[in-house]
Enzyme design. Structure first.
Site: not given
Length: 264
Positions: A145-148, A151
């Site tokens: 839910r926070d692939i960037r 991260n």
């Protein structure tokens, strides 16, 4: 008992386990601090070659989010492309989340500071590392839910690993309202930017974020770097269907570009 209730019970129990002994570790003399001083490098006193990241758990943090992250990380210990979690420890009333140390920091820090060694072969290998981590999550029915880029952490062996599971959820868990900020929006799927009612985050959203990461790895640039406004990026992606193009002079194989385009 329903599966969601069983998962919640595991989360509720997470702080009842015995913590790691703080006396088994000592902080790096150089005090290599990251994330505004919240992450520091520590060693195992019996083996100085074993390095760990100690992340301070602040009193302001939502305990449920911390518990959720720990529960998720404990499920992912078998994957080599997900940051290893070792446990929790405390010093007085100060708690730390203990994971493996990533010498090169996050992906964006890596390609910014190591342009000369970030060649085609390494770009392809790191892309495969990230894909393997995402495939593992899919297999165990967890969404990050926070692939960037922030991260994705890079170890001393230049292996890319997924990190920061604070917002992660089991695929069948209740949808969590996720606040948007500028960096998240750069990787956000159009259907999420629309904020359609009852839309549930799924692995297709992760694939889109992965596609943005592939472009960033190929170009060594921040996605939509000329846009520093959430509304502007949202309009480009959702309404104008704009996608960042590959530069003409890069050496990225056609199959790689096709994978990025299909993921979008």
């Amino acid at each position: 008992m329903a599966e969601s209730s069983q998962n919640q019970k595991k989360i509720d129990n997470i702080f009842q386990v015995n913590p790691l002994k703080i006396s088994d570790y000592e902080q790096d003399d150089i005090e290599d601090l990251r994330k505004n001083g919240r992450v520091s490098k520590w060693y195992n006193i019996r083996n100085k070659s074993e390095e760990f990241a100690f992340k301070t758990i602040s009193e302001q943090e939502d305990q449920k989010l911390v518990q959720n992250q720990v529960t998720i990380l404990k499920e992912l210990h078998d994957c080599q492309n997900i940051i290893k979690f070792y446990g929790l420890t405390c010093e007085g009333n100060k708690w730390y989340l203990v994971t493996e140390w990533a010498e090169y920091g996050n992906l964006r820090e890596y390609y910014t500071n190591n342009k000369d060694q970030f060649d085609l072969r390494l770009k392809l290998r790191m892309s495969l590392d990230i894909a393997r981590g995402l495939n593992f999550l899919r297999a165990v029915e967890i969404v990050h839910r926070d692939i960037r880029a922030e991260n994705i952490l890079i170890t001393i062996n230049e292996t890319a690993k997924l990190a920061n599971f604070k917002l992660s959820r089991y695929l069948n868990a209740a949808t969590l309202n996720q606040g948007q900020n500028l960096e998240r929006v750069r990787y956000c799927a159009p259907e999420l930017l629309e904020r359609a009612p009852n839309y549930k985050y799924d692995h297709k959203c992760e694939v889109y974020s992965f596609g943005i990461l592939l472009w960033e790895i190929a170009e060594g640039k921040i996605p939509y770097e000329d846009s520093n406004d959430i509304v502007d990026i949202t309009d480009k992606v959702r309404n104008k269907m704009y996608r960042e193009p590959f530069s003409e002079n890069n050496q990225i194989p056609g199959e790689f570009k096709k994978l990025e385009i299909e993921g979008m």
